[in-house]
Design a protein around this motif. Structure first.
Motif, PDB file in Angstrom:
ATOM      1  N   ARG A 348       0.859  -1.182   0.000  1.00  0.00           N
ATOM      2  CA  ARG A 348       0.000   0.000   0.000  1.00  0.00           C
ATOM      3  C   ARG A 348       0.894   1.229   0.000  1.00  0.00           C
ATOM      4  O   ARG A 348       1.826   1.337   0.804  1.00  0.00           O
ATOM      5  N   ILE A 349       0.640   2.120  -0.961  1.00  0.00           N
ATOM      6  CA  ILE A 349       1.421   3.343  -1.078  1.00  0.00           C
ATOM      7  C   ILE A 349       0.525   4.538  -0.797  1.00  0.00           C
ATOM      8  O   ILE A 349      -0.704   4.446  -0.858  1.00  0.00           O
ATOM      9  N   ARG A 350       1.188   5.654  -0.506  1.00  0.00           N
ATOM     10  CA  ARG A 350       0.457   6.881  -0.195  1.00  0.00           C
ATOM     11  C   ARG A 350       0.689   7.886  -1.311  1.00  0.00           C
ATOM     12  O   ARG A 350       1.825   8.247  -1.618  1.00  0.00           O
ATOM     13  N   GLY A 351      -0.380   8.310  -1.971  1.00  0.00           N
ATOM     14  CA  GLY A 351      -0.272   9.300  -3.025  1.00  0.00           C
ATOM     15  C   GLY A 351       0.012  10.679  -2.471  1.00  0.00           C
ATOM     16  O   GLY A 351       0.028  10.917  -1.257  1.00  0.00           O
ATOM     17  N   LYS A 352       0.243  11.612  -3.384  1.00  0.00           N
ATOM     18  CA  LYS A 352       0.552  12.979  -2.968  1.00  0.00           C
ATOM     19  C   LYS A 352      -0.591  13.586  -2.165  1.00  0.00           C
ATOM     20  O   LYS A 352      -0.356  14.372  -1.234  1.00  0.00           O
ATOM     21  N   ASP A 353      -1.834  13.216  -2.506  1.00  0.00           N
ATOM     22  CA  ASP A 353      -2.987  13.767  -1.803  1.00  0.00           C
ATOM     23  C   ASP A 353      -3.267  13.055  -0.485  1.00  0.00           C
ATOM     24  O   ASP A 353      -4.239  13.374   0.211  1.00  0.00           O
ATOM     25  N   GLY A 354      -2.451  12.065  -0.129  1.00  0.00           N
ATOM     26  CA  GLY A 354      -2.615  11.359   1.131  1.00  0.00           C
ATOM     27  C   GLY A 354      -3.449  10.098   1.036  1.00  0.00           C
ATOM     28  O   GLY A 354      -3.521   9.331   2.014  1.00  0.00           O
ATOM     29  N   ASP A 355      -4.110   9.868  -0.101  1.00  0.00           N
ATOM     30  CA  ASP A 355      -4.925   8.667  -0.254  1.00  0.00           C
ATOM     31  C   ASP A 355      -4.035   7.434  -0.297  1.00  0.00           C
ATOM     32  O   ASP A 355      -2.939   7.449  -0.869  1.00  0.00           O
ATOM     33  N   ILE A 356      -4.541   6.343   0.306  1.00  0.00           N
ATOM     34  CA  ILE A 356      -3.830   5.075   0.279  1.00  0.00           C
ATOM     35  C   ILE A 356      -4.245   4.285  -0.956  1.00  0.00           C
ATOM     36  O   ILE A 356      -5.444   4.157  -1.246  1.00  0.00           O
ATOM     37  N   ILE A 357      -3.257   3.756  -1.683  1.00  0.00           N
ATOM     38  CA  ILE A 357      -3.509   3.039  -2.935  1.00  0.00           C
ATOM     39  C   ILE A 357      -2.981   1.627  -2.788  1.00  0.00           C
ATOM     40  O   ILE A 357      -1.821   1.418  -2.403  1.00  0.00           O
ATOM     41  N   ASP A 358      -3.852   0.645  -3.084  1.00  0.00           N
ATOM     42  CA  ASP A 358      -3.417  -0.756  -3.108  1.00  0.00           C
ATOM     43  C   ASP A 358      -2.684  -1.025  -4.416  1.00  0.00           C
ATOM     44  O   ASP A 358      -3.212  -0.734  -5.499  1.00  0.00           O
ATOM     45  N   CYS A 359      -1.486  -1.598  -4.338  1.00  0.00           N
ATOM     46  CA  CYS A 359      -0.669  -1.848  -5.527  1.00  0.00           C
ATOM     47  C   CYS A 359      -0.022  -3.229  -5.453  1.00  0.00           C
ATOM     48  O   CYS A 359       0.126  -3.805  -4.363  1.00  0.00           O
ATOM     49  N   ILE A 360       0.373  -3.703  -6.626  1.00  0.00           N
ATOM     50  CA  ILE A 360       1.275  -4.846  -6.747  1.00  0.00           C
ATOM     51  C   ILE A 360       2.599  -4.310  -7.272  1.00  0.00           C
ATOM     52  O   ILE A 360       2.635  -3.642  -8.309  1.00  0.00           O
ATOM     53  N   VAL A 361       3.691  -4.573  -6.551  1.00  0.00           N
ATOM     54  CA  VAL A 361       5.005  -4.033  -6.894  1.00  0.00           C
ATOM     55  C   VAL A 361       5.925  -5.166  -7.319  1.00  0.00           C
ATOM     56  O   VAL A 361       5.956  -6.224  -6.693  1.00  0.00           O
ATOM     57  N   SER A 362       6.678  -4.921  -8.411  1.00  0.00           N
ATOM     58  CA  SER A 362       7.729  -5.830  -8.856  1.00  0.00           C
ATOM     59  C   SER A 362       8.965  -5.002  -9.156  1.00  0.00           C
ATOM     60  O   SER A 362       8.862  -3.824  -9.542  1.00  0.00           O
ATOM     61  N   THR A 363      10.143  -5.590  -8.981  1.00  0.00           N
ATOM     62  CA  THR A 363      11.403  -4.910  -9.301  1.00  0.00           C
ATOM     63  C   THR A 363      12.293  -5.839 -10.118  1.00  0.00           C
ATOM     64  O   THR A 363      12.164  -7.060 -10.058  1.00  0.00           O
ATOM     65  N   GLU A 364      13.226  -5.223 -10.871  1.00  0.00           N
ATOM     66  CA  GLU A 364      14.190  -5.974 -11.674  1.00  0.00           C
ATOM     67  C   GLU A 364      15.499  -5.188 -11.721  1.00  0.00           C
ATOM     68  O   GLU A 364      15.502  -4.001 -12.082  1.00  0.00           O
ATOM     69  N   PRO A 365      16.653  -5.805 -11.346  1.00  0.00           N
ATOM     70  CA  PRO A 365      17.941  -5.106 -11.463  1.00  0.00           C
ATOM     71  C   PRO A 365      18.297  -4.877 -12.932  1.00  0.00           C
ATOM     72  O   PRO A 365      18.156  -5.776 -13.765  1.00  0.00           O
ATOM     73  N   ILE A 366      18.760  -3.679 -13.275  1.00  0.00           N
ATOM     74  CA  ILE A 366      19.178  -3.349 -14.640  1.00  0.00           C
ATOM     75  C   ILE A 366      20.448  -2.507 -14.579  1.00  0.00           C
ATOM     76  O   ILE A 366      20.803  -1.981 -13.532  1.00  0.00           O
ATOM     77  N   GLN A 367      21.132  -2.401 -15.734  1.00  0.00           N
ATOM     78  CA  GLN A 367      22.303  -1.547 -15.871  1.00  0.00           C
ATOM     79  C   GLN A 367      21.978  -0.428 -16.845  1.00  0.00           C
ATOM     80  O   GLN A 367      21.561  -0.679 -17.969  1.00  0.00           O
ATOM     81  N   LEU A 368      22.179   0.808 -16.437  1.00  0.00           N
ATOM     82  CA  LEU A 368      21.992   1.960 -17.312  1.00  0.00           C
ATOM     83  C   LEU A 368      23.207   2.863 -17.163  1.00  0.00           C
ATOM     84  O   LEU A 368      23.511   3.319 -16.061  1.00  0.00           O
ATOM     85  N   ASP A 369      23.893   3.076 -18.320  1.00  0.00           N
ATOM     86  CA  ASP A 369      25.102   3.915 -18.305  1.00  0.00           C
ATOM     87  C   ASP A 369      26.103   3.433 -17.264  1.00  0.00           C
ATOM     88  O   ASP A 369      26.676   4.219 -16.499  1.00  0.00           O
ATOM     89  N   ASP A 370      26.285   2.101 -17.215  1.00  0.00           N
ATOM     90  CA  ASP A 370      27.246   1.468 -16.307  1.00  0.00           C
ATOM     91  C   ASP A 370      26.911   1.684 -14.836  1.00  0.00           C
ATOM     92  O   ASP A 370      27.765   1.519 -13.965  1.00  0.00           O
ATOM     93  N   GLU A 371      25.674   2.038 -14.546  1.00  0.00           N
ATOM     94  CA  GLU A 371      25.251   2.229 -13.160  1.00  0.00           C
ATOM     95  C   GLU A 371      24.232   1.155 -12.803  1.00  0.00           C
ATOM     96  O   GLU A 371      23.332   0.852 -13.589  1.00  0.00           O
ATOM     97  N   ALA A 372      24.395   0.574 -11.607  1.00  0.00           N
ATOM     98  CA  ALA A 372      23.450  -0.433 -11.135  1.00  0.00           C
ATOM     99  C   ALA A 372      22.149   0.257 -10.723  1.00  0.00           C
ATOM    100  O   ALA A 372      22.150   1.119  -9.847  1.00  0.00           O
ATOM    101  N   CYS A 373      21.054  -0.134 -11.380  1.00  0.00           N
ATOM    102  CA  CYS A 373      19.760   0.501 -11.137  1.00  0.00           C
ATOM    103  C   CYS A 373      18.702  -0.567 -10.850  1.00  0.00           C
ATOM    104  O   CYS A 373      18.950  -1.764 -10.972  1.00  0.00           O
ATOM    105  N   VAL A 374      17.532  -0.089 -10.490  1.00  0.00           N
ATOM    106  CA  VAL A 374      16.391  -0.962 -10.236  1.00  0.00           C
ATOM    107  C   VAL A 374      15.204  -0.420 -11.028  1.00  0.00           C
ATOM    108  O   VAL A 374      14.920   0.780 -10.989  1.00  0.00           O
ATOM    109  N   LEU A 375      14.557  -1.313 -11.769  1.00  0.00           N
ATOM    110  CA  LEU A 375      13.328  -0.951 -12.483  1.00  0.00           C
ATOM    111  C   LEU A 375      12.143  -1.326 -11.608  1.00  0.00           C
ATOM    112  O   LEU A 375      11.978  -2.479 -11.225  1.00  0.00           O
TER     113      LEU A 375
END
Length: 510
Positions: A348-375
């Motif tokens: 559950r995340i909180r939007g800018k207006d303070g409302d709570i939003i139910d979400c499904i979150v996924s992440t994946e490690p990636i490389q961008l410009d030789d920097e370790a990032c997360v999508l």
């Protein structure tokens, strides 16, 4: 007729002993030849350069020397008798630095490489008194040059060599030919002005200055022009060397074209990724693993959270206060720091207006410009969660009012079984009493013959009733008629008690 007196030989002069003493210890080989072509003497160095121990082993005369030693030029051409350095000495010819390969008679391969020059000693009357052949053994030098030549030609790294005096190419290896497509003979007939190996070099002016001074040229990227009009990206460097006592410059190359193509493909791939990233309907964000700072977000992400890209890019998610609770934030960041991907985790995340939003979150490690990032990928499931809550509330309501259960659930079941069926406005009250009795027995699971015996009518009559029922309620199968009836609270229990009495127990069980 006056006959010229014979040349006075050094053999008859007491100076020969003094001359021998002078030249005995020289490193250079010295052979003394009488004008009458007799070999007078040779120092130890000259004997060693021929593999013999005494002057007699060299030969008593010039003719004997030719018989015992066979000479050829470095291009493998045999010397004619008149071209032998000792013959040229006898003829009174002055020459310097003649290079010949020397083989013992009867052997195919030469043992030594000699560099020979001549000297004529004259008497007081300026007449030849002694002929001198001075020899240097340059076998080691030429063996080293041969090894360099073999190594240069066999080296897969592209390379060319130019003379510094005229900047003309004197050697080119196969690696350079393969890399550029130039013809070997065409390269060797040209200069660095014709084939500019420093073309578009990042340090071209420095390279030209070092080339003119004969100094090392540092590595630099350059772009060579090819015969087909295209160019090739290379790294070029220059190293001064000597070849045959001539100052030269050795240019070596590294082909960067595969790297440039790979970088171009990577850039195109990243461009395609960023276009897909920007236009994706799913909320996506790219964050740095170090500090969990957001580097980019797409439009769907700003729509989901209410934050503009300017408000959120460059800030850690923790500072944005996006997660509902600090505990949730710490748990997710711990998984990211450990290199663990997140797959379809409900948060559950909180939007800018303070409302709570139910979400499904996924992440994946990636490389961008030789920097370790997360999508990051976030999918809004608020609607689904609301439906689930409504379903829970409905079930709770059902448990309180069981009379509503069969009617509502069976209507939903009918819609699930025939989702594309057109709604029919016929109700139970439009069926005749007999048709309702037949429908009730269908709901009880009886076939046409059992229904006929139960109602005490013929099978044809039952089939006619079934056909009319199908036509009125808009179905064409018994199970569909059963579902239609049960969806309206008609399950066969309301048929007259007399029908139960007439129904054979065996057939009803069936």
């Amino acid at each position: 007729m006056t006959v010229a007196p014979p040349l006075k030989s050094l053999r008859d002069s007491p100076d020969l002993r003094h001359l021998r003493q002078i030249i005995a210890g020289l490193d250079e080989g010295v052979i003394l030849v009488d004008p009458d072509q007799d070999i007078l003497w040779a120092n130890t160095a000259a004997l060693g350069m021929h593999g013999v121990d005494s002057v007699e082993d060299l030969g008593a005369t010039v003719d004997d020397y030719r018989q015992r030693f066979q000479l050829r030029y470095r291009n493998n051409h045999k010397l004619n008798d008149a071209d032998y350095p000792i013959e040229r000495v006898v003829s009174g010819e002055a020459f310097s630095e003649v290079v010949v390969e020397v083989a013992v008679a009867g052997e195919d391969e030469p043992r030594w490489v000699h560099q020979v020059r001549s000297l004529v000693l004259t008497n007081d009357d300026d007449e030849p008194e002694c002929l001198v052949m001075i020899i240097q053994d340059v076998s080691a030098q030429f063996e080293a040059e041969d090894r360099f030549e073999q190594s240069f030609n066999a080296n897969p790294a592209p390379a060319v060599i130019c003379r510094l005096c005229d900047l003309r190419f004197v050697k080119v290896n196969q690696g350079f030919i393969d890399m550029t497509g130039h013809d070997r003979d065409a390269v060797l007939s040209r200069t660095v002005y014709d084939i500019d190996v420093l073309e578009r070099g990042e340090k071209r002016d420095l390279g030209k200055e070092r080339l003119a001074e004969g100094r090392t040229i540092p590595q630099m990227e350059a772009e060579l022009s090819l015969p087909d009009g295209q160019t090739k990206l290379v790294i070029v460097a220059g190293q001064p060397i000597d070849m045959g006592d001539q100052p030269c410059m050795l240019f070596t190359f590294a082909d960067l074209e595969p790297r440039r193509k790979a970088e171009t493909q990577l850039r195109h791939s990243e461009e395609r990724f960023m276009r897909t990233f920007s236009l994706a309907p799913v909320a996506l964000a790219i964050g740095a693993r170090d500090g969990h700072r957001l580097c980019d977000v797409n439009e769907a992400f700003t729509s989901l959270t209410g934050y503009s890209s300017a408000e959120i890019i460059g800030r850690p998610l923790g500072d944005v206060d996006l997660w509902e609770t600090p505990a949730l934030r710490h748990a997710i960041e711990a998984d990211i720091d450990a290199g663990l991907p997140i797959r379809d985790r409900e948060v559950r995340i909180r939007g800018k207006d303070g409302d709570i939003i139910d979400c499904i979150v996924s992440t994946e490690p990636i490389q961008l410009d030789d920097e370790a990032c997360v999508l990051w990928a976030m999918r809004d499931i608020s609607t689904r969660k609301a439906s689930e809550r409504e379903l829970v509330n409905a079930i709770e309501a059902v448990m309180k009012d069981t009379s509503w259960l069969s009617r509502s659930i069976m209507e939903k079941l009918a819609r699930i079984r025939t989702p594309n069926a057109e709604p029919v406005g016929v109700g139970l009250d439009e069926l005749t009493q007999r048709e309702r009795e037949v429908l009730a027995l269908i709901c009880r699971g009886l076939d046409d013959k059992s229904i006929a015996r139960t109602l005490d009518v013929s099978s044809n009559t039952v089939r006619n009733h079934v056909a009319r029922i199908y036509s009125k309620i808009g179905v064409n199968r018994r199970n569909a008629a059963d579902a239609w009836a049960r969806a309206r609270g008609f399950d066969g229990d309301s048929i007259p008690h007399a029908l139960h009495l007439k129904a054979p127990s065996k057939e009803i069980a069936a």
